[in-house]
Design an enzyme around this catalytic site. Structure first.
Site, short mmCIF file in Angstrom:
data_model
loop_
_atom_site.label_atom_id
_atom_site.label_comp_id
_atom_site.label_asym_id
_atom_site.label_seq_id
_atom_site.Cartn_x
_atom_site.Cartn_y
_atom_site.Cartn_z
CE1 TYR A 55 -4.27 1.59 0.61
CE2 TYR A 55 -2.85 3.20 1.66
CZ TYR A 55 -4.06 2.86 1.11
OH TYR A 55 -5.08 3.78 1.07
CE1 TYR B 171 -4.50 5.84 -1.72
CE2 TYR B 171 -6.06 7.61 -2.09
CZ TYR B 171 -5.44 6.72 -1.24
OH TYR B 171 -5.76 6.72 0.10
#
Lengths: 368, 139
Positions: A270, A321
């Site tokens: 992440y 994203y």
């Protein structure tokens, strides 16, 4: 839970600026792609989890789904992994048989700001997730002697991967370490190329039992292990420990999956901001704490060069994203040999890591 | 630059005594009466016991610069003129962290580990924002 639940379908939209649609429209598109991938119809779905789509009722109404299990999860990206775990628990407990998880975001076309507004620290001008990570990274550099240049190796590796991924937002736009160092400062010590890319787009996953997944169109990808540890004791300030203790607790993912770090061929990390990649690698024990900078030098994360190619789609930094949803989808695709020029040879197991106040890691495995 | 155009704090029942004390040039913290440990932001209960067992104390106002950032991006219209501005994370002697700004010092002079002390140079109308400067510079 080991290997009891599987991914049966994956769908992603294009990522970019699409003012002609919205998170519902994007979510429907991604879910249709995932249903086609799995060979299912909307009526086969009896569980629904939506994220960044305003309401589950309207989305279910649009898609003609009347489930027996349904919820909307919180907006932060740590909820991609949380949603995955909730779906797995629902399937394992019999609350639902086949769960569609749909993430849809139109943050770019509505010019979503991650920062500003009223908060605990706004009178002092402190705001935005990027600033929190900048604060942590400055401290990491002080404690361990890491440098902003170390982060360049993260950004560069993911950009190289995006250049192998025709769907990535930054496809065809290679960067150098000098570009990273010379980029516009946003919140120092972080600069533009340490930040993720806000776009419109959607991702859908279809999860079901491993047994049922084996009867579907594509090879099942098994959820072998999931580990999570939360920490909310930081007094509303940036964490002073890089989430290292909670990420370390997530090393239990290896026992849960029954395989070790050596059995993993690639990673999905992440990367809302480049420092989280180092925090994740240190926390899960790929290197010692403080050695993340040295670890990523010499292409350690890069496909065709490093031991653990990471974020082969380009990740949040160079694909888009999609708050973990896209990175997990990429892990599934790697395990089905769907990745073309960016395929990790002989990918048998992939690990996802999320360094946030809900620290998580999960291991996905090819069905044998 | 002016503190007068800063975003206003969100005042609630728990932090009102903190802001009232700032107006009197004092930095106050809640201290858990069971453990003796201080905490911030203000809360109805001690995070160390979960019980409403705490008292207000006047903090020393001294601490150590833990980390800092420099904002180049504008998020608040009232702070546009201050760009680029630093935000510093100060570890108070009593334990809690505060996010604050530098007073009488440039971001280029900031160093992790340096000793800082609180000052109360101003704020939006009716509010005094704690700021931190070099410990030596405090009268």
């Amino acid at each position: 839970m080991r290997d009891k639940v599987a991914f049966a379908g994956i769908g992603t939209t294009r990522y970019g600026n699409f003012p002609e649609t919205d998170s519902y429209g994007l979510g429907c598109e991604a879910l249709n792609a995932a249903l086609d991938d799995a060979g299912l119809k909307p009526s086969d779905i009896d569980g629904l989890i939506v994220n960044r789509i305003p309401t589950y009722e309207r989305f279910a109404e649009m898609m003609g789904i009347n489930p027996q299990y349904c919820l909307l999860t919180e907006a932060p990206g740590r909820f991609s992994g949380v949603s995955l775990a909730l779906a797995a628990q629902a399937i394992a407990s019999g609350a639902a048989k086949t769960v569609a998880l749909v993430y849809g975001n139109n943050g770019r076309s509505v010019r979503m700001n991650y920062g500003g507004g009223d908060s605990q620290w706004s009178p002092w001008g402190m705001t935005s997730p990027g600033a929190i990570h900048a604060m942590m990274w400055r401290r990491h550099m002080h404690e361990f002697g890491t440098s902003h240049a170390d982060l360049g190796h993260v950004s560069l590796a993911f950009r190289d991967h995006a250049c192998l991924n025709p769907d990535a937002v930054m496809h065809g736009r290679p960067i150098t370490l000098e570009d990273h160092a010379g980029a516009r400062p946003i919140c120092e010590p972080l600069k533009l190329l340490d930040y993720c890319l806000i776009n419109d787009g959607a991702v859908a996953w279809i999860m079901t039992s491993a047994e049922r997944a084996r009867d579907m169109k594509r090879p099942a990808v098994l959820l072998s292990g999931y580990a999570r540890q939360d920490a909310f004791h930081y007094g509303s300030a940036p964490p002073d420990d890089f989430w290292h203790p909670t990420l370390s607790a997530c090393r239990s993912v290896y026992d849960r999956a029954g395989i070790g770090r050596e059995d993993i061929q690639g990673l999905g990390i992440y990367d809302n901001f480049s420092p989280t990649v180092l925090f994740s690698l240190e926390g899960l024990g790929f290197c010692k704490q403080g050695e993340g900078g040295d670890f990523v030098h010499d292409g350690m994360l890069r496909l065709g060069q490093g031991r653990w190619p990471t974020n082969t789609s380009g990740g949040h930094l160079s694909d888009s994203y999609m708050q973990g949803w896209g990175i997990i989808a990429e892990c599934v695709r790697q395990l089905r040999d769907d990745c073309g020029a960016r395929q990790i040879p002989n990918a048998q197991a992939m690990q996802y890591i999320c360094a946030t106040n809900i620290a998580q890691s999960l291991i996905l495995r090819r069905d044998q | 630059m002016s503190l007068a155009t800063r975003p206003r704090p969100q005042i609630d029942n728990w932090n009102r005594p903190f802001w009232d004390a700032c107006n009197e040039q004092r930095l106050m913290l809640q201290r858990c009466t069971a453990t003796g440990r201080c905490f911030f932001p203000p809360a109805p209960v001690s995070p160390f016991t979960g019980r409403p067992e705490w008292e207000w104390i006047t903090a020393s106002g001294r601490g150590e610069l833990w980390s800092f950032v420099v904002f180049h991006q504008s998020y608040f219209p009232g702070m546009k003129d201050e760009l680029p501005y630093p935000v510093v994370m100060v570890k108070l002697e009593e334990g809690p962290f505060l996010l604050t700004n530098l007073d009488g010092m440039e971001a280029s002079q900031a160093e992790i580990g340096m000793r800082l002390a609180v000052r109360f140079p101003g704020g939006p109308e009716g509010i005094t924002l704690p700021q931190f400067g070099s410990e030596a510079g405090v009268a």
